[in-house]
Design a protein around this motif. Structure first.
Motif, short mmCIF file in Angstrom:
data_model
loop_
_atom_site.label_atom_id
_atom_site.label_comp_id
_atom_site.label_asym_id
_atom_site.label_seq_id
_atom_site.Cartn_x
_atom_site.Cartn_y
_atom_site.Cartn_z
N UNK A 56 0.85 -1.19 0.00
CA UNK A 56 0.00 0.00 0.00
C UNK A 56 0.89 1.23 0.00
N UNK A 57 0.99 1.86 -1.15
CA UNK A 57 1.90 2.99 -1.29
C UNK A 57 1.21 4.33 -1.10
N UNK A 58 -0.10 4.36 -1.30
CA UNK A 58 -0.85 5.60 -1.12
C UNK A 58 -1.06 5.86 0.36
N UNK A 59 -1.21 7.13 0.75
CA UNK A 59 -1.55 7.42 2.15
C UNK A 59 -2.87 6.72 2.52
N UNK A 60 -3.01 6.36 3.79
CA UNK A 60 -4.19 5.64 4.25
C UNK A 60 -5.47 6.40 3.93
N UNK A 61 -5.45 7.71 4.06
CA UNK A 61 -6.66 8.50 3.77
C UNK A 61 -7.10 8.31 2.32
N UNK A 62 -6.16 8.37 1.41
CA UNK A 62 -6.47 8.19 -0.01
C UNK A 62 -6.89 6.75 -0.30
N UNK A 63 -6.17 5.81 0.27
CA UNK A 63 -6.47 4.40 0.10
C UNK A 63 -7.87 4.08 0.66
N UNK A 64 -8.20 4.70 1.77
CA UNK A 64 -9.51 4.47 2.41
C UNK A 64 -10.64 4.90 1.50
N UNK A 65 -10.51 6.05 0.89
CA UNK A 65 -11.55 6.54 -0.01
C UNK A 65 -11.73 5.60 -1.20
N UNK A 66 -10.61 5.11 -1.75
CA UNK A 66 -10.68 4.17 -2.86
C UNK A 66 -11.36 2.87 -2.44
#
Length: 153
Positions: free
Chosen positions: A43-53
């Motif tokens: 998981x390379x994206x920040x958790x906030x961004x990953x969470x939205x996805x």
């Protein structure tokens, strides 16, 4: 899935989706990394961004539960992307554990045995399709038995 199971998944997802995406995603990813720290590098994206996805993807799929044939190609493409990230068949049960835990936390008293059973069936159906699609790429072995789901039901 029966109509009742689809309704359980949809109605409870609506409750979870009404919560802050970063909070829900944070719960999920924190739990995932707690039980499987070896997957964090995927998981390379920040958790906030990953969470939205994550929440967007789950919401989209849940909206199509009664028409899964309409999205099977998209599920296969998602699976193939996951192979590129290093996802293996055994990771799906770990994700299931983290997802079910997150749903239980978010739903509280609404998390009943019937709701859990509906979510387990939903997840196993979709993950099974993803595992099969990933196996077809030749990049990872296809899961041939139900051991990936051990302990979920």
């Amino acid at each position: 899935m029966t109509n009742q199971q689809i309704n359980h998944v949809r109605s409870t997802w609506a409750m979870v989706a009404a919560l802050d995406a970063e909070t829900v995603g944070g719960l999920f990813y924190n739990r995932l990394f707690e039980i499987a720290p070896e997957v964090r590098h995927m998981f390379r994206s920040p958790v906030a961004e990953q969470s939205k996805k994550l929440l967007s993807m789950i919401g989209y799929v849940i909206g199509k539960l009664d028409k899964l044939d309409d999205i099977i190609d998209e599920v296969a493409k998602l699976a193939q992307r996951h192979v590129q990230y290093g996802v293996k068949a055994e990771h799906y049960s770990t994700v299931a554990t983290a997802l079910l835990w997150t749903l239980e936390q978010g739903l509280g008293e609404e998390w009943t045995d019937d709701v859990k059973d509906a979510w387990v069936l939903c997840y196993t159906t979709l993950a099974g399709a993803m595992i099969a699609a990933a196996g077809e790429t030749g990049k990872q072995p296809q899961q041939k038995d139900s051991t990936v789901w051990a302990g979920l039901a």
